[in-house]
Design an enzyme around this catalytic site. Structure first.
Site, mmCIF file in Angstrom:
data_model
loop_
_atom_site.group_PDB
_atom_site.id
_atom_site.type_symbol
_atom_site.label_atom_id
_atom_site.label_comp_id
_atom_site.label_asym_id
_atom_site.label_seq_id
_atom_site.Cartn_x
_atom_site.Cartn_y
_atom_site.Cartn_z
ATOM 1 N N HIS A 1 45.490 35.521 39.506
ATOM 2 C CA HIS A 1 44.446 36.133 38.682
ATOM 3 C C HIS A 1 44.820 37.540 38.251
ATOM 4 O O HIS A 1 45.628 38.208 38.880
ATOM 5 C CB HIS A 1 43.100 36.171 39.409
ATOM 6 C CG HIS A 1 43.087 36.961 40.687
ATOM 7 N ND1 HIS A 1 43.499 36.450 41.886
ATOM 8 C CD2 HIS A 1 42.704 38.232 40.947
ATOM 9 C CE1 HIS A 1 43.366 37.364 42.841
ATOM 10 N NE2 HIS A 1 42.889 38.462 42.300
ATOM 11 N N GLN B 1 39.667 37.566 36.649
ATOM 12 C CA GLN B 1 38.679 37.868 37.678
ATOM 13 C C GLN B 1 37.922 39.132 37.276
ATOM 14 O O GLN B 1 38.484 40.226 37.271
ATOM 15 C CB GLN B 1 39.392 38.097 39.021
ATOM 16 C CG GLN B 1 38.467 38.421 40.175
ATOM 17 C CD GLN B 1 39.255 38.801 41.420
ATOM 18 O OE1 GLN B 1 39.891 39.841 41.455
ATOM 19 N NE2 GLN B 1 39.238 37.939 42.417
ATOM 20 N N HIS C 1 43.837 44.987 39.408
ATOM 21 C CA HIS C 1 44.999 44.499 40.152
ATOM 22 C C HIS C 1 45.470 43.159 39.599
ATOM 23 O O HIS C 1 44.785 42.528 38.803
ATOM 24 C CB HIS C 1 44.699 44.394 41.652
ATOM 25 C CG HIS C 1 43.679 43.368 42.045
ATOM 26 N ND1 HIS C 1 42.332 43.635 42.117
ATOM 27 C CD2 HIS C 1 43.807 42.063 42.392
ATOM 28 C CE1 HIS C 1 41.690 42.542 42.507
ATOM 29 N NE2 HIS C 1 42.555 41.577 42.680
ATOM 30 N N GLU D 1 32.504 38.880 42.282
ATOM 31 C CA GLU D 1 33.502 38.494 41.295
ATOM 32 C C GLU D 1 33.070 37.250 40.540
ATOM 33 O O GLU D 1 32.320 36.417 41.049
ATOM 34 C CB GLU D 1 34.855 38.242 41.964
ATOM 35 C CG GLU D 1 34.852 37.027 42.878
ATOM 36 C CD GLU D 1 36.251 36.689 43.403
ATOM 37 O OE1 GLU D 1 36.952 37.607 43.849
ATOM 38 O OE2 GLU D 1 36.603 35.504 43.361
ATOM 39 N N GLU E 1 48.033 41.864 44.764
ATOM 40 C CA GLU E 1 47.429 41.008 45.772
ATOM 41 C C GLU E 1 48.257 39.739 45.899
ATOM 42 O O GLU E 1 48.578 39.100 44.888
ATOM 43 C CB GLU E 1 45.986 40.658 45.360
ATOM 44 C CG GLU E 1 45.254 39.770 46.344
ATOM 45 C CD GLU E 1 43.824 39.444 45.891
ATOM 46 O OE1 GLU E 1 43.482 39.755 44.732
ATOM 47 O OE2 GLU E 1 43.075 38.889 46.701
HETATM 48 CO CO CO Z 1 41.961 39.792 43.546
#
Ligand code: CO
Length: 139
Positions: A14, A61, A85, A50, A135
């Site tokens: 994502h 996301q 991110h 989210e 991530e």
């Molecule tokens: Co994330």
């Protein structure tokens, strides 16, 4: 470990975008692109809510804070809305985290922990990642 041209990354899981108003952002993506919410979840540990919009095998996301002391709330206060991110899918989060740390990458999470959708995740610090919060996501 699955070896591919992308090394330990098997997919972009994502791209996370920090927003102040989750419903407004969802409505905008629907209106502009016809994108719809595939999954919505409050992640208490991170102080965020989210919404995941599916794009092929990946997600956009949309991320908004649920409390003032959450990292995303601090991010919004300091930098405003926008790219927060990138989540890369890996086959084995613990192994990928260890491999990254062995090369000197600074980890935020010492060990993998639960993420949304029942995933296992670990964050890597932007300081040793050319300014991007990364991530690692294991499904
Ligand atoms: Co994330």
């Amino acid at each position: 470990m699955t070896a591919t041209d992308a090394g330990l990354f098997t997919e972009i899981d994502h791209v996370a975008i920090a927003v102040r108003d989750l419903d407004a952002a969802i409505a905008w993506y629907r209106e502009a692109f016809g994108a719809t919410v595939d999954h919505r979840e409050v992640v208490e540990h991170d102080g965020v809510e989210e919404a995941l919009l599916k794009v092929a095998d990946s997600y956009v996301q949309l991320l908004t804070p649920t409390r003032d002391d959450s990292p995303v709330a601090k991010y919004l206060a300091a930098k405003g809305e926008g790219l927060h991110h990138v989540g890369y899918r890996v086959a084995d989060c613990a192994a990928a985290l260890d491999a990254a740390k062995a090369t000197g990458v600074k980890a935020i999470d010492a060990a993998p922990r639960p993420g949304s959708r029942g995933t296992t995740v670990a964050f890597l610090h932007p300081k040793t990642a050319f300014g991007t919060l990364i991530e690692l996501v294991q499904e």
